[in-house]
Design a protein around this motif. Structure first.
Motif, PDB file in Angstrom:
ATOM      1  N   PRO A 135       0.826  -1.221   0.000  1.00 13.61           N
ATOM      2  CA  PRO A 135       0.000   0.000   0.000  1.00 13.61           C
ATOM      3  C   PRO A 135       0.853   1.262   0.000  1.00 13.61           C
ATOM      4  N   CYS A 136       0.370   2.256  -0.704  1.00  9.81           N
ATOM      5  CA  CYS A 136       1.086   3.531  -0.817  1.00  9.81           C
ATOM      6  C   CYS A 136       0.279   4.611  -0.119  1.00  9.81           C
ATOM      7  N   ARG A 137       0.917   5.373   0.733  1.00  8.89           N
ATOM      8  CA  ARG A 137       0.251   6.459   1.439  1.00  8.89           C
ATOM      9  C   ARG A 137      -0.286   7.471   0.423  1.00  8.89           C
ATOM     10  N   GLY A 138      -1.567   7.776   0.555  1.00  9.51           N
ATOM     11  CA  GLY A 138      -2.183   8.753  -0.330  1.00  9.51           C
ATOM     12  C   GLY A 138      -2.829   8.155  -1.561  1.00  9.51           C
ATOM     13  N   LEU A 139      -2.726   6.829  -1.724  1.00 12.73           N
ATOM     14  CA  LEU A 139      -3.314   6.162  -2.889  1.00 12.73           C
ATOM     15  C   LEU A 139      -4.415   5.203  -2.444  1.00 12.73           C
ATOM     16  N   LEU A 140      -5.626   5.452  -2.912  1.00 11.04           N
ATOM     17  CA  LEU A 140      -6.769   4.578  -2.630  1.00 11.04           C
ATOM     18  C   LEU A 140      -7.175   3.884  -3.923  1.00 11.04           C
ATOM     19  N   VAL A 141      -7.156   2.567  -3.909  1.00  8.30           N
ATOM     20  CA  VAL A 141      -7.535   1.785  -5.082  1.00  8.30           C
ATOM     21  C   VAL A 141      -8.974   1.307  -4.913  1.00  8.30           C
ATOM     22  N   VAL A 142      -9.829   1.696  -5.839  1.00 10.86           N
ATOM     23  CA  VAL A 142     -11.243   1.299  -5.823  1.00 10.86           C
ATOM     24  C   VAL A 142     -11.530   0.529  -7.109  1.00 10.86           C
ATOM     25  N   MET A 143     -12.147  -0.635  -6.973  1.00  9.88           N
ATOM     26  CA  MET A 143     -12.418  -1.479  -8.141  1.00  9.88           C
ATOM     27  C   MET A 143     -13.893  -1.850  -8.203  1.00  9.88           C
ATOM     28  N   THR A 144     -14.413  -1.954  -9.412  1.00 12.23           N
ATOM     29  CA  THR A 144     -15.797  -2.383  -9.591  1.00 12.23           C
ATOM     30  C   THR A 144     -15.828  -3.636 -10.455  1.00 12.23           C
ATOM     31  N   ALA A 145     -16.786  -4.502 -10.168  1.00 10.71           N
ATOM     32  CA  ALA A 145     -16.914  -5.749 -10.926  1.00 10.71           C
ATOM     33  C   ALA A 145     -18.330  -6.283 -10.772  1.00 10.71           C
ATOM     34  N   ARG A 146     -18.697  -7.164 -11.652  1.00  6.76           N
ATOM     35  CA  ARG A 146     -19.994  -7.821 -11.558  1.00  6.76           C
ATOM     36  C   ARG A 146     -19.994  -8.796 -10.381  1.00  6.76           C
ATOM     37  N   VAL A 157      -7.123  -7.604   2.455  1.00 10.31           N
ATOM     38  CA  VAL A 157      -6.332  -6.854   1.471  1.00 10.31           C
ATOM     39  C   VAL A 157      -7.225  -5.945   0.639  1.00 10.31           C
ATOM     40  N   ALA A 158      -8.366  -6.461   0.224  1.00  9.96           N
ATOM     41  CA  ALA A 158      -9.307  -5.681  -0.584  1.00  9.96           C
ATOM     42  C   ALA A 158     -10.719  -5.906  -0.032  1.00  9.96           C
ATOM     43  N   ARG A 159     -11.225  -4.920   0.651  1.00 12.81           N
ATOM     44  CA  ARG A 159     -12.557  -5.030   1.247  1.00 12.81           C
ATOM     45  C   ARG A 159     -13.629  -5.049   0.163  1.00 12.81           C
ATOM     46  N   ARG A 160     -14.553  -5.996   0.256  1.00 13.27           N
ATOM     47  CA  ARG A 160     -15.606  -6.150  -0.747  1.00 13.27           C
ATOM     48  C   ARG A 160     -16.882  -5.486  -0.254  1.00 13.27           C
ATOM     49  N   ILE A 161     -17.437  -4.629  -1.085  1.00 16.23           N
ATOM     50  CA  ILE A 161     -18.691  -3.942  -0.770  1.00 16.23           C
ATOM     51  C   ILE A 161     -19.707  -4.283  -1.856  1.00 16.23           C
ATOM     52  N   VAL A 162     -20.791  -4.899  -1.473  1.00 19.16           N
ATOM     53  CA  VAL A 162     -21.837  -5.283  -2.428  1.00 19.16           C
ATOM     54  C   VAL A 162     -22.850  -4.144  -2.542  1.00 19.16           C
TER      55      VAL A 162
END
Length: 277
Positions: A135-146, A157-162
């Motif tokens: 992880p990099c300070r100041g960088l937020l990675v947001v991903m979308t998927a079906r 590592v990657a929180r899943r939000i439905v």
């Protein structure tokens, strides 16, 4: 991103490029290297080399084929290191790409939005894994998927939000807000909400396109049997270049920016101006 006072950079995966390495990141990597659509292969390579030299991960004494391919640099123009095997070069290329992406957060908080992850190529998934692993300070990675996408990363590592469809009450409020005081009959409102499937974007387009609907003799409003795609209503907005839109539609649902610009024969300034409309 506005609430976080952060810039937002968007990368989109495509169903047409599921076998193209780093396809979602090509535009962003080009931008980070200062590459423009009008640059030739030699200019692209020079800019890539200059940018990679500032990255410790890319110091391998030669060009990394995965990166040169991502910037549309022909293989014969580059000089890959002779003493590094292909597997290691691929890993080094992805590590370098990850460092380049992290460097984008040096100027302030950054949200990296990666859309339609279910169409991501293997190299892109590996690159994302590297980003999440360090992880990099100041960088937020947001991903979308079906919903059927199986994320290869653990929850820590990657929180899943439905995201569920909006509730009926929320859709009602949204309809009233978008209408801005305009009169939408109860029957029409129910029809629009039903057609939206609870998806905010669909509802917004349906409500904004209500002028295309006709009123029935009884004073109520009904939706025509052959309701056109509400997104087409955007094409009548003043300033929209119909030729550009038609070319983009001919290429496909997702058109690569560089390809679209070349097909339209526009210079950088004109293309960006027309694209903004």
């Amino acid at each position: 991103s506005q609430q976080l006072a952060a810039r937002c950079l968007t990368c989109g995966c495509s169903s047409y490029h599921v076998t193209t390495s780093l396809q979602p990141f090509m535009g962003l990597l080009a931008s980070l290297c200062g590459v423009t659509p009008s640059d030739g292969p030699r200019e692209r390579l020079t800019k890539l080399r200059a940018r990679v030299r500032r990255s410790a991960a890319g110091d391998v004494g030669g060009d990394l084929p995965v990166l040169t391919a991502a910037l549309s640099i022909p293989a014969e123009e580059s000089s890959p290191p002779a003493d590094v095997d292909a597997t290691k070069m691929r890993v080094l290329a992805l590590q370098t790409a990850a460092e380049l992406l992290r460097s984008a957060a040096a100027d302030g908080p950054l949200m990296l939005l990666i859309e339609d992850l279910h169409w991501a190529d293997e190299s892109s998934l590996e690159l994302i894994t590297m980003l999440l692993a360090a992880p990099c300070r100041g960088l937020l990675v947001v991903m979308t998927a079906r919903p059927d996408f199986a994320a290869p990363w653990p929850e820590e590592v990657a929180r899943r939000i439905v995201l569920e469809p909006l509730a009926a009450a929320d859709l009602e409020l949204m309809t009233q807000h978008i209408a801005e005081g305009g009169q939408i009959g109860q029957e029409l409102r129910r029809e629009l909400i039903s057609r939206s499937d609870g998806i905010p974007l669909y509802l917004e387009e349906l409500v904004r396109s209500r002028s295309a609907l006709r009123a029935d003799p009884g004073g109520g409003s009904v939706v025509p049997a052959a309701l056109r795609d509400p997104l087409l209503a955007r094409l009548v907005v003043p300033g929209v270049d119909l030729a550009l839109a038609q070319t983009a539609a001919t290429i496909g649902a997702e058109a690569d920016g560089e390809l679209l610009q070349r097909a339209c024969g526009l210079n950088d300034t004109s293309f960006q101006s027309k694209l903004a409309n």
